[in-house]
Design an enzyme around this catalytic site. Structure first.
Site, PDB file in Angstrom:
ATOM      1  N   GLY B 120      -7.453  -0.686  -8.806  1.00  0.00           N
ATOM      2  CA  GLY B 120      -6.662  -1.766  -8.203  1.00  0.00           C
ATOM      3  C   GLY B 120      -5.246  -1.350  -7.852  1.00  0.00           C
ATOM      4  O   GLY B 120      -4.342  -2.173  -7.825  1.00  0.00           O
ATOM      5  N   TYR B 448       7.782  11.526   1.867  1.00  0.00           N
ATOM      6  CA  TYR B 448       7.602  10.314   1.078  1.00  0.00           C
ATOM      7  C   TYR B 448       8.914   9.552   1.147  1.00  0.00           C
ATOM      8  O   TYR B 448       9.937  10.013   0.631  1.00  0.00           O
ATOM      9  CB  TYR B 448       7.258  10.709  -0.358  1.00  0.00           C
TER      10      TYR B 448
END
Lengths: 531, 531
Positions: B120, B448
């Site tokens: 999740g 990033y």
């Protein structure tokens, strides 16, 4: 000039030395030379082309003969006997991606089958036209052999797909770079062919397989152009490069290849070591492969290959001296030859060498220095020429290869060798079989097996014997969890065994992709997928 | 217990230090904290399930809430505001591949949509159910978390797909091995999720991305089971593993994963170095990445990230001392922090360290030893917890990532940062943006980027601001030849930008595969492919 019925340049001849001939005669019986057909005899068989003229094709008979077959043993027997069977109706010679697209359009208009052709070195039947009501256009990429761009910052070179090994390396070396991809077929095979068939080079331990070198490019398909951009890595869904790698001409024609290149190394050395027996050799090489020492190549011959190589080398007196020395040091009758290389920065190479020697000592290794390693490097592309020497002496030779996890390497090697060694027993014929590990990984190794046998009294017998042996070995590979190919691809010869490893669902997925890119199934039919 | 509306375990809290709060207030204005919804409020919204009872599922409301959202910023805003929108109708909890197949059959009978669920932790909307006339069954693999087999000879471990990072490592470490896959989400994300979304770990420089670690396994599809055998390498056609990698649940449910593991390393060290400015830092890191020195990680923060990290570290006095020292050595206002690691055999590590220091010296590097490197290693999984501290202080934070070739790294980084930095200018809001290179390759690097902004007066404003920023950055990536994801995958949030890099033909190929494996389009609809 390139041989029309064998390997490489006509001026290069490799003969079987007397000691080698005696060695084989003792194991297989006297050789059985068969007569060769002449080029004139073959040209006389070439039927009229079923394709009309076009500025980008040639229908010349000799060109069609020269593009009709690859280098598998059945191809060899066809070329030597003159029984080619089928010839392409024409050979296309595009010079640009736009010309490839134009030829694909034209092939559709002519309802022709298209066979992409790189260096013609397939040993699995990739480029052989099959008898078909549709005319066959073989598409040679030979004229698309240029280095088109070199991005030195990103170390990406862009080539035409038809550049062969020497063309790739010469153009890169002039700029201080190398691709580092050296399959045994290097002299003739091409970049596009390497990508299409998932090739692996002798120094893939350093440079990676073609999968790691292929950064992107373009595939011309009947459904449009597939552009593969270059990224160092991506998580944006399944990697479409991996569909082009191994597509073997079924999905499209590779029209441009971008590869990752390296600056020429500061230093390169190859060394030879003898291990006392196969179990210790195998354990030592596995330990080495798993130790993450940055070597550039590893090749381990089993006992029979070691013995055969020394016999075929043709210097019996020096070999006898070497063997006496090795026996004194503990590497006697069962010994196995390990060749390894270091490529790179000097201090790193020195450390890698020290660590390798230290590790192999635990397995009883006898180190012999760089002489045999140099010999290996000098002769690394000569083996395919030796087939001529063996053939003249009356012996047929073929090779096959697979790969499996370390836990299964020995069992698979035994099963493959046994299937071949006893494959002609009911005909009262012996087969001389030997194996080496040519590419090692942390997880397992490739196995490269060579087998020699007598062709029998005629070509039909030779082909029948090959069929028996090839089927036996392929079944052994499938039954013992090997892949049907580690570096040669599937082609037609391995296609019947592919479902065993891909599964019916996986194979159906590949078929659905072939229909997606080539709705009329016009590209290389029968290759990779049987239907 | 795991948070129902945020990251990780409730007992772990990471607060924003005062110096950090002041730093952000100076750049963005005072924080704007928003009130959170309670779990009770959310539970009250959960509608009755549209699925009947089944022994392998639960329809419990809290379980459905806990499996409704991932960890993207929109997910965060939904969880914090309580505006979840859609909940799965039930959560399946299979314990075996056979139970997965049973649940797929049952879902077909119920005409339900199936969403495979690992940890999740998606930040791209992979696991969010969309409003649909068909009921939604979320399939949690959490109970399939065991090490099922370890082949020490071939170094292959077989796991259930639901094993999360700590479960993978604990079971391997007990046997002396490691997978070496450490994404920032490691505490919660799972092996199956890593494979499905092409994850990359912080030490992929040594161990490889999940593409290199994933050796084989099984995918349960609506067209049958796809078994992927393990081979060290293969040339037998396109590699079907590469279709499972990045499939994001669209083709099937991963029911077993085989991975390549390594023995625990003899030694591991992390070091910090400061480079004087971004141009020299970038050039130095590229040289390092291309030098083939066997490092295990490299992370280069740009100037603003370096400044932000030092400010948020919360030790202003020590930081000031450090900065004075660095400035004296030539690394002043523009300095960039480079963290790198060596993992492996001691002598090799020592050589790698020497070579790295020698190389970086040419770029003006100031070496600071192992203290900051140790700090990085200790805090490597803490960043997601910091979102709580920032949120409480009234700031929203999100990250995104891409990758490109070296020749394009700087231009892409600038384009992405600019798109974010000025993205809310017309609202009079500033955005604080910074970037690091987290994964470097010979060919290029990942980028990033982290961005912080004020959520505004209410949740609707916050979500609208995120949409503007995300779209601007995604367009900048597509326009400047980046991949839409280097390590997070496509999900729903990146799907609109996928065609830009796959091309219409490539995207159509993926769609045809999705139809092949899932004819009714029942699996994770809208994920990876918009239709």
């Amino acid at each position: 000039m390139r041989r029309w019925n064998g390997w490489g340049d006509e001026r290069t001849e490799v003969h079987l030395p007397d000691a080698g001939a005696a060695f084989l005669a003792a194991r297989l019986g006297p050789g059985q030379p068969l007569a060769d057909a002449s080029l004139a005899e073959v040209l006389a068989q070439v039927p009229p082309s079923r394709l009309p003229e076009h500025p980008l094709i040639t229908r010349d008979a000799e060109t069609r003969v020269r593009h009709a077959r690859g280098q598998s043993l059945p191809d060899w027997l066809a070329m030597r006997s003159g029984a080619f069977g089928v010839f392409p109706d024409a050979v296309g010679l595009p010079e640009t991606p736009a010309q490839i697209r134009a030829l694909l359009d034209w092939a559709r208009q002519q309802d022709a089958v298209v066979i992409p052709y790189g260096g013609g070195t397939s040993v699995a039947g990739h480029i052989n036209p099959a008898a078909s009501p549709r005319p066959v256009l073989t598409l040679s990429l030979a004229r698309m052999n240029q280095l088109l761009d070199l991005d030195e910052e990103s170390r990406i070179a862009t080539f035409g797909p038809g550049a062969n090994g020497p063309q790739v390396e010469a153009q890169l070396r002039a700029r201080g770079y190398t691709l580092g991809h050296f399959p045994q077929s290097w002299e003739l095979s091409t970049l596009g062919g390497w990508v299409a068939s998932r090739s692996s080079g002798q120094q893939s331990l350093r440079y990676g397989r073609i999968e790691q070198l292929f950064a992107g490019g373009t595939l011309e398909t009947f459904a449009g152009s597939l552009q593969l951009p270059t990224f160092p890595a991506s998580a944006a869904g399944p990697d479409l490069r991996e569909l082009v790698l191994g597509s073997e001409g079924r999905f499209g024609v590779i029209s441009e290849v971008r590869v990752r290149v390296s600056p020429l190394a500061e230093q390169e050395r190859f060394y030879a070591v003898f291990l006392p027996d196969w179990p210790r050799a195998l354990a030592g090489v596995r330990a080495l492969a798993q130790a993450r020492i940055p070597l550039s190549m590893l090749r381990l011959s089993n006992t029979i290959e070691t013995e055969t190589q020394l016999a075929l080398a043709g210097h019996p007196r020096q070999i006898a001296l070497l063997e006496r020395y090795l026996a004194l040091r503990g590497a006697g009758a069962g010994k196995c030859l390990l060749t390894f290389g270091v490529t790179g920065e000097r201090r790193q190479n020195a450390l890698s060498l020290r660590q390798t020697r230290r590790l192999l000592k635990r397995f009883g290794a006898v180190f012999t220095g760089t002489l045999l390693g140099r010999k290996w490097a000098e002769g690394r592309f000569r083996f395919p020429y030796l087939r001529h020497g063996l053939w003249s002496a009356g012996y047929a030779v073929d090779t096959l290869e697979t790969a499996t996890d370390w836990g299964n390497v020995d069992a698979l090697a035994q099963a493959v060798e046994d299937s071949l060694r006893h494959g002609l027993a009911d005909q009262g014929e012996r087969v001389h079989v030997f194996t080496h590990l040519s590419h090692v990984y942390g997880q397992g190794s490739s196995l490269y097996t060579t087998y020699l046998f007598r062709p029998g009294p005629d070509y039909a017998t030779a082909l029948a014997r090959w069929r028996v042996l090839k089927h036996a070995a392929s079944q052994a590979i499938a039954r013992h969890s090997g892949t049907i190919s580690h570096q040669h691809g599937v082609g037609r010869d391995h296609a019947p065994y592919l479902e065993h490893e891909k599964g019916p669902l996986g194979l159906a997925a590949l078929r659905s992709l072939a229909r997606h890119f080539d709705p009329d199934q016009r590209l290389a039919p029968g290759v990779l997928l049987e239907d």
